[in-house]
Write a protein that holds these residues in place. Sequence first.
Motif, PDB file in Angstrom:
ATOM      1  N   PHE A   1      -3.315  21.745  72.341  1.00 36.83           N
ATOM      2  CA  PHE A   1      -2.428  23.129  72.546  1.00 36.83           C
ATOM      3  C   PHE A   1      -1.266  22.762  73.437  1.00 36.83           C
ATOM      4  CE2 PHE A   1      -6.198  25.035  70.870  1.00 36.83           C
ATOM      5  CZ  PHE A   1      -5.935  26.147  70.367  1.00 36.83           C
ATOM      6  N   GLY A   2      -0.167  22.863  72.828  1.00 38.51           N
ATOM      7  CA  GLY A   2       1.310  22.757  73.654  1.00 38.51           C
ATOM      8  C   GLY A   2       1.512  24.252  74.218  1.00 38.51           C
ATOM      9  N   ASP A   3       0.498  24.891  74.907  1.00 35.80           N
ATOM     10  CA  ASP A   3       0.708  26.236  75.291  1.00 35.80           C
ATOM     11  C   ASP A   3      -0.314  26.398  76.316  1.00 35.80           C
ATOM     12  OD1 ASP A   3       1.594  29.083  74.937  1.00 35.80           O
ATOM     13  OD2 ASP A   3       1.917  28.676  72.962  1.00 35.80           O
TER      14      ASP A   3
ATOM     15  N   VAL B   1      -0.790  20.154  66.080  1.00 33.09           N
ATOM     16  CA  VAL B   1      -0.537  20.586  67.545  1.00 33.09           C
ATOM     17  C   VAL B   1      -0.486  22.020  67.357  1.00 33.09           C
ATOM     18  CG1 VAL B   1       1.967  20.382  67.792  1.00 33.09           C
ATOM     19  CG2 VAL B   1       0.763  20.626  69.730  1.00 33.09           C
ATOM     20  N   TYR B   2      -1.177  22.978  68.569  1.00 31.88           N
ATOM     21  CA  TYR B   2      -1.119  24.393  68.490  1.00 31.88           C
ATOM     22  C   TYR B   2      -0.272  25.130  69.293  1.00 31.88           C
ATOM     23  CZ  TYR B   2      -4.898  23.338  64.889  1.00 31.88           C
ATOM     24  OH  TYR B   2      -5.496  22.988  63.988  1.00 31.88           O
ATOM     25  N   TYR B   3       0.073  26.329  69.001  1.00 34.76           N
ATOM     26  CA  TYR B   3       0.934  27.199  69.994  1.00 34.76           C
ATOM     27  C   TYR B   3       0.134  28.781  69.565  1.00 34.76           C
ATOM     28  CZ  TYR B   3       3.550  28.323  65.685  1.00 34.76           C
ATOM     29  OH  TYR B   3       4.103  28.783  64.372  1.00 34.76           O
ATOM     30  N   ILE B   4       0.437  29.754  70.637  1.00 35.85           N
ATOM     31  CA  ILE B   4      -0.315  30.769  70.483  1.00 35.85           C
ATOM     32  C   ILE B   4       0.941  31.809  69.805  1.00 35.85           C
ATOM     33  CG2 ILE B   4      -2.144  30.502  71.859  1.00 35.85           C
ATOM     34  CD1 ILE B   4      -0.703  32.113  74.238  1.00 35.85           C
ATOM     35  N   GLU B   5       0.425  33.154  69.740  1.00 39.31           N
ATOM     36  CA  GLU B   5       1.703  34.106  69.433  1.00 39.31           C
ATOM     37  C   GLU B   5       2.688  34.186  70.445  1.00 39.31           C
ATOM     38  OE1 GLU B   5      -1.893  36.513  71.151  1.00 39.31           O
ATOM     39  OE2 GLU B   5      -1.573  34.708  70.015  1.00 39.31           O
ATOM     40  N   PHE B   6       3.820  34.773  70.089  1.00 37.28           N
ATOM     41  CA  PHE B   6       5.029  34.743  70.758  1.00 37.28           C
ATOM     42  C   PHE B   6       5.360  33.605  71.744  1.00 37.28           C
ATOM     43  CE2 PHE B   6       3.394  39.054  69.702  1.00 37.28           C
ATOM     44  CZ  PHE B   6       4.805  39.614  69.325  1.00 37.28           C
ATOM     45  N   SER B   7       4.911  32.577  71.592  1.00 42.02           N
ATOM     46  CA  SER B   7       5.218  31.366  72.197  1.00 42.02           C
ATOM     47  C   SER B   7       6.476  30.881  72.098  1.00 42.02           C
ATOM     48  CB  SER B   7       4.359  30.233  71.842  1.00 42.02           C
ATOM     49  OG  SER B   7       4.774  28.879  72.636  1.00 42.02           O
ATOM     50  N   ALA B   8       7.493  30.500  72.955  1.00 41.93           N
ATOM     51  CA  ALA B   8       8.834  29.747  72.554  1.00 41.93           C
ATOM     52  C   ALA B   8       8.766  28.644  71.918  1.00 41.93           C
ATOM     53  CB  ALA B   8       9.466  29.716  74.071  1.00 41.93           C
ATOM     54  N   ARG B   9       7.380  27.969  71.980  1.00 34.24           N
ATOM     55  CA  ARG B   9       7.142  27.026  71.173  1.00 34.24           C
ATOM     56  C   ARG B   9       7.686  25.588  71.782  1.00 34.24           C
ATOM     57  NH1 ARG B   9       6.950  27.663  64.665  1.00 34.24           N
ATOM     58  NH2 ARG B   9       7.182  25.665  64.754  1.00 34.24           N
ATOM     59  N   LYS B  10       8.320  26.012  72.845  1.00 40.53           N
ATOM     60  CA  LYS B  10       9.119  24.379  73.220  1.00 40.53           C
ATOM     61  C   LYS B  10       8.157  23.153  73.208  1.00 40.53           C
ATOM     62  CE  LYS B  10      10.778  26.266  76.993  1.00 40.53           C
ATOM     63  NZ  LYS B  10      11.577  26.611  78.169  1.00 40.53           N
ATOM     64  N   ILE B  11       7.258  23.271  74.020  1.00 42.39           N
ATOM     65  CA  ILE B  11       6.372  22.293  74.180  1.00 42.39           C
ATOM     66  C   ILE B  11       5.565  21.856  72.838  1.00 42.39           C
ATOM     67  CG2 ILE B  11       4.055  21.537  75.454  1.00 42.39           C
ATOM     68  CD1 ILE B  11       4.679  24.215  77.355  1.00 42.39           C
ATOM     69  N   ALA B  12       4.918  22.769  72.027  1.00 43.21           N
ATOM     70  CA  ALA B  12       4.544  22.246  70.707  1.00 43.21           C
ATOM     71  C   ALA B  12       5.444  21.819  69.800  1.00 43.21           C
ATOM     72  CB  ALA B  12       3.928  23.577  70.013  1.00 43.21           C
ATOM     73  N   ASP B  13       6.745  22.168  69.773  1.00 44.33           N
ATOM     74  CA  ASP B  13       7.480  21.591  68.861  1.00 44.33           C
ATOM     75  C   ASP B  13       8.249  20.001  69.600  1.00 44.33           C
ATOM     76  OD1 ASP B  13       7.783  23.517  67.158  1.00 44.33           O
ATOM     77  OD2 ASP B  13       9.314  24.410  68.053  1.00 44.33           O
ATOM     78  N   THR B  14       8.231  19.907  70.763  1.00 41.13           N
ATOM     79  CA  THR B  14       8.448  18.554  71.471  1.00 41.13           C
ATOM     80  C   THR B  14       7.425  17.726  71.009  1.00 41.13           C
ATOM     81  OG1 THR B  14       9.764  19.649  73.343  1.00 41.13           O
ATOM     82  CG2 THR B  14       9.052  17.354  73.512  1.00 41.13           C
ATOM     83  N   ILE B  15       6.270  18.133  71.262  1.00 42.79           N
ATOM     84  CA  ILE B  15       4.912  17.087  70.803  1.00 42.79           C
ATOM     85  C   ILE B  15       4.907  16.832  69.416  1.00 42.79           C
ATOM     86  CG2 ILE B  15       2.499  17.043  70.646  1.00 42.79           C
ATOM     87  CD1 ILE B  15       2.261  18.816  73.262  1.00 42.79           C
TER      88      ILE B  15
END
Length: 230
Positions: free
Chosen positions: A126-128, A176-190
């Motif tokens: 989880f990148g979140d 790689v997972y993210y949760i709702e309303f996430s900015a997704r910066k971490i998940a997208d970078t991974i």
Amino acid sequence: CDIFICTGGESDVWSNVILNSIDTDNIKVIRLMECVETVEEEKTEGMENKIETKEDDGPEYDEHVWTSLKNSKKISSEIANAIISLDNDNRDFYTENLNDYITELDDLDRRFKEAVDDSDNNMLIFGDRFPFKYLFDDYGLKYYAAFPGCSTDSDVSAKTMMFLINKLKENKLSAVYYIEFSARKIADTIASETNAEPLLFHSCHTISKNDFESGATYLDLIKNNLVNLK
């Protein structure tokens, strides 16, 4: 109101102030965390800003009890029983609805177990934040995440980022997972560093305007999670 429902825990301390200031003799108060067995907020290897609890404060318990389908059955029963106690003339109606709902929860529970049993992998990255401790415990799933479930942090260190990237590569994971309303910066970078696919895993904590207007339910969101888990 006749029934007041809240999660309980640190996030709902405000509700205690209100309830303590009014006459609640004729109000049934249901705290979800009191309907199930709770676990402490978890601190895993590589996690950013691990929770620091002062000794005098005692342990901090994970509030995301509804993420477990098994917990949701217990919570639904508590709510149904409270409604029945106030409107016993319609007991059969509420009981039938509860039984139908529990049947759906049981079916989803079975499908989650089958998905995990049929997979060679039980690790997710989880990148979140990670608010799924109860759900993962149900099926023996393992994880690494950037933040604990109740964290308010959004900035991650290079060390944590590299840790998650390396764990994803080591376990040969494709998502790689993210949760709702996430900015997704971490998940997208991974994802960009590993070619993994970023996928939503919904905590069913908050829904978008579009989801609300389309009538999305808890069961709908959980079914989408099952798709992305597979």
